[in-house]
Design an enzyme around this catalytic site. Structure first.
Site, PDB file in Angstrom:
ATOM      1  N   ASP A   1      -3.197   4.598  -2.236  1.00 28.66           N
ATOM      2  CA  ASP A   1      -4.288   5.089  -1.402  1.00 28.66           C
ATOM      3  C   ASP A   1      -4.835   6.419  -1.940  1.00 28.66           C
ATOM      4  OD1 ASP A   1      -5.658   4.651   1.225  1.00 28.66           O
ATOM      5  OD2 ASP A   1      -4.772   6.594   1.710  1.00 28.66           O
TER       6      ASP A   1
ATOM      7  N   GLU B   1       3.682   9.983 -13.845  1.00 32.65           N
ATOM      8  CA  GLU B   1       5.045   9.960 -13.287  1.00 32.65           C
ATOM      9  C   GLU B   1       5.242   8.736 -12.381  1.00 32.65           C
ATOM     10  OE1 GLU B   1       5.764  14.838 -13.132  1.00 32.65           O
ATOM     11  OE2 GLU B   1       5.900  13.680 -11.274  1.00 32.65           O
TER      12      GLU B   1
ATOM     13  N   ASP C   1       0.863  -1.170   0.000  1.00 28.81           N
ATOM     14  CA  ASP C   1       0.000   0.000   0.000  1.00 28.81           C
ATOM     15  C   ASP C   1       0.904   1.225   0.000  1.00 28.81           C
ATOM     16  OD1 ASP C   1      -2.391   1.588   0.545  1.00 28.81           O
ATOM     17  OD2 ASP C   1      -3.199  -0.229   1.446  1.00 28.81           O
TER      18      ASP C   1
ATOM     19  N   HIS D   1     -11.272  -3.199   3.303  1.00 24.59           N
ATOM     20  CA  HIS D   1     -11.228  -2.868   4.730  1.00 24.59           C
ATOM     21  C   HIS D   1     -12.003  -1.595   5.083  1.00 24.59           C
ATOM     22  CE1 HIS D   1      -8.328  -0.371   2.790  1.00 24.59           C
ATOM     23  NE2 HIS D   1      -8.188   0.350   3.884  1.00 24.59           N
ATOM     24  N   ASP D   2     -12.641  -0.975   4.091  1.00 23.64           N
ATOM     25  CA  ASP D   2     -13.425   0.230   4.351  1.00 23.64           C
ATOM     26  C   ASP D   2     -14.923   0.005   4.189  1.00 23.64           C
ATOM     27  OD1 ASP D   2     -11.118   1.840   4.732  1.00 23.64           O
ATOM     28  OD2 ASP D   2     -10.921   2.108   2.555  1.00 23.64           O
TER      29      ASP D   2
HETATM   30  C1  GLC Z   1      -8.200   5.026   2.131  1.00 23.82           C
HETATM   31  C2  GLC Z   1      -8.040   3.812   3.000  1.00 23.82           C
HETATM   32  C3  GLC Z   1      -8.761   4.044   4.296  1.00 23.82           C
HETATM   33  C4  GLC Z   1      -8.131   5.241   4.975  1.00 23.82           C
HETATM   34  C5  GLC Z   1      -8.162   6.448   4.064  1.00 23.82           C
HETATM   35  C6  GLC Z   1      -7.290   7.543   4.580  1.00 23.82           C
HETATM   36  O1  GLC Z   1      -9.507   5.235   1.767  1.00 23.82           O
HETATM   37  O2  GLC Z   1      -8.508   2.681   2.321  1.00 23.82           O
HETATM   38  O3  GLC Z   1      -8.715   2.932   5.138  1.00 23.82           O
HETATM   39  O4  GLC Z   1      -8.802   5.529   6.161  1.00 23.82           O
HETATM   40  O5  GLC Z   1      -7.652   6.129   2.784  1.00 23.82           O
HETATM   41  O6  GLC Z   1      -5.937   7.170   4.470  1.00 23.82           O
END
Ligand code: GLC
Ligand code: MG
Length: 534
Positions: A203, A250, A101, A327-328
């Site tokens: 992210d 980039e 990530d 995970h969200d």
């Molecule tokens: C992304 C991640 C999430 C996090 C957010 C802020 O959406 O998946 O879990 O809280 O970014 O970094």
């Protein structure tokens, strides 16, 4: 599949591991890198090709690792750099790719860059973050809102200015218009790519560039009461700015300094805007995550429409991808129900495009209700009681009937699902009709049938709860028929062709059954049909 093939990310199945919750090895109740190493044989047996790890870097954990204080250090909670090196070596030895990530939009407020930036208006790193004077009325510079509640601007007493944070105030946004910031993150990428990492999931990539003039965002005319407060305004000026595509190109170029790497983008946008993230001449992300299935109404017709819209919107040569959970978001087994979770699995693994599985979905893990005093997620803490909490989809992986489901010898950081004694890898693995057995069979079939990977997608007209499509390549064609309803359905059409037989049912019990143009689908059943094998 030749795993060093340039197409590995097109042909493979991805699997997201949320490291805190996968496997604990040192008895602190939190998953770690050694734990993941221990479970590689499981992932290999499941049949996946690539692992994406949510952040494992040094972090105060205000947002559980999405607030990074050292981009090239492993957080001690997860282990050491040696553990990481061992993980990547074992993954590669097992034929698995490893994706990290990358969190470039913001750092932790404890990152040395921000500590410097904050120290004075004259500091050379001041411009690495987004500092503005207050608005004319003495309040924040504009009306932008934090996704985690409240204004997106935090006031710094000492220097008399505000800094911008799209998420927590402990997650200040980096200034991506500053070339030094870009180079610093590109060097972070090179560090990990040099270690052999196979790519990044980036992210909130659509947040990187903000309006140069910081204009106020317009109100959202479709705001619904009960939804999170940041949805009251649109993000017209704070996200998805045209210049972001230059930055992504980039980043892509950095990955191309190395062989066969992949750039995946986290992007929550409508399909027609999402596809711009493939970039001009496909020089952007190879896989802008397609989250359309996460929010669609779970019905045959709306899914059919989404697939058609997506297939149509894809630029020539762009490779599709599909996601059912992360995970969200609420666990798929809770969103669509345990019966439909099997149909969802068949859909994910037979649509055209790379599938990304979320850990635990293969054993049907459900969203766990979290008592108020057990809440960990900062989003839920800031915006309580309206169901935004993400802890329920981050509960520990259920491995066995042992104490704490075999996840840890200690009390896990989040509660375990109450049904883990039944719903776990060991028990479901031994049950030939379980959802886990279905996932394995689907992944195995995908590996065996190239048409499921590289074949075209053709919709076949169907009504009601039935969704039917064909995947066709030079190697032949298969038909997928899914019943999204909980009543039996009959499908009669010459379009599926004659002399077919069932290759796989979501109930794992009709293999080899002959079909003559008329198909009976049980309630909540999905079928894959191939040519008759006699
Ligand atoms: C992304 C991640 C999430 C996090 C957010 C802020 O959406 O998946 O879990 O809280 O970014 O970094
Ligand atoms: Mg641990």
């Amino acid at each position: 599949m030749d795993r060093d093939d340039r197409d590995w990310w097109r042909h493979g199945v991805f699997y997201q591991v949320y490291p805190r919750s996968f496997q604990d090895s040192d008895g602190d109740g939190v998953g770690d890198l050694k734990g993941i190493i221990r479970r590689l044989p499981y992932l290999r047996a499941l049949g996946i090709d690539a692992i994406w790890l949510s952040p494992i870097f040094a972090s105060p954990m205000a947002d559980f690792g999405y607030d990074i204080s050292d981009y090239t250090g492993i957080d001690p909670l997860f282990g050491t750099m040696e553990d990481f090196d061992a993980l990547i070596a074992s993954a590669h030895d097992s034929g698995l790719k490893l994706i990290l990530d990358l969190v470039p939009n913001h750092t932790s407020d404890q990152h040395p860059w921000f500590i410097e930036s904050r120290s004075s208006r004259e500091n050379p790193k001041r411009d690495w973050y987004i500092w503005r004077d207050g608005g004319a009325d003495g309040g924040p510079p504009n009306n932008w809102l934090s996704e985690f509640g409240g204004s997106a601007w935090a006031y710094d007493e000492a220097s008399g200015q505000y800094y911008y944070h799209a998420f927590l105030d402990k997650q200040p946004d980096l200034n991506w218009r500053n070339p030094e910031v870009r180079q610093a993150i590109y060097d972070v990428m090179r560090f990990w790519l040099g270690k052999g990492v196979d790519g990044f999931r980036v992210d909130v990539i659509w947040h990187l560039i903000k309006d140069a003039d910081f204009r106020d965002n317009p109100p959202n005319p479709h705001f619904l009461e009960g939804r999170p407060p940041h949805e009251k305004i649109l993000t017209q000026y704070s996200t998805d700015q045209a210049e972001v595509h230059g930055v992504i190109a980039e980043m892509r170029a950095v990955t191309e300094e190395f062989d066969n790497r992949v750039l995946i983008g986290e992007i929550y946008l409508p399909l027609h805007r999402l596809v711009a993230y493939y970039g001009n001449d496909l020089r952007g992300a190879q896989m802008p995550f397609n989250f359309a299935l996460l929010s669609t109404l779970w019905s045959a017709r709306s899914i059919e429409e989404i697939v058609a819209d997506y297939e149509k919107a894809l630029p020539p040569g762009a490779w599709p991808n599909w996601v059912l959970g992360n995970h969200d978001r609420q666990r798929v087994a809770s969103r669509v129900g345990a019966e439909q979770a099997r149909v969802a699995a068949m859909l994910l693994l037979t649509l055209r495009g790379t599938p990304t599985l979320y850990y635990g979905d293969e054993i049907g893990m459900r969203q766990l209700p979290i008592a108020p005093d057990q809440v960990q997620d900062p989003f839920e803490k800031n915006v309580p009681g309206i169901g935004v909490g993400r802890d329920g989809c981050r509960t520990p992986m259920q491995w066995s009937t042992e104490a704490n489901a075999g996840f840890s010898t200690a009390k896990p950081w989040l509660p375990l699902a109450h049904d883990f004694a039944r719903e776990n890898v060991a028990s479901l693995g031994a049950d030939g009709s379980s959802i886990l057995s279905l996932y394995k069979a689907l992944i195995e079939l995908r590996r065996r049938l190239p048409q499921l990977v590289t074949g075209t997608y053709e919709a076949i007209a169907a009504q009601g709860d039935t969704l039917v499509y064909r995947r066709r390549s030079n190697e032949g064609s298969v038909v997928i028929a899914l019943n999204l309803g909980n009543e039996p359905a009959m499908f009669t059409s010459s379009a599926i062709g004659f002399n077919k037989e069932i290759m796989l049912s979501t109930f794992l019990d009709r293999q080899g059954e002959q079909v003559e143009g008329e198909l009976e689908l049980r309630a909540n059943e999905g079928l894959i049909l191939g040519p008759r094998q006699d």
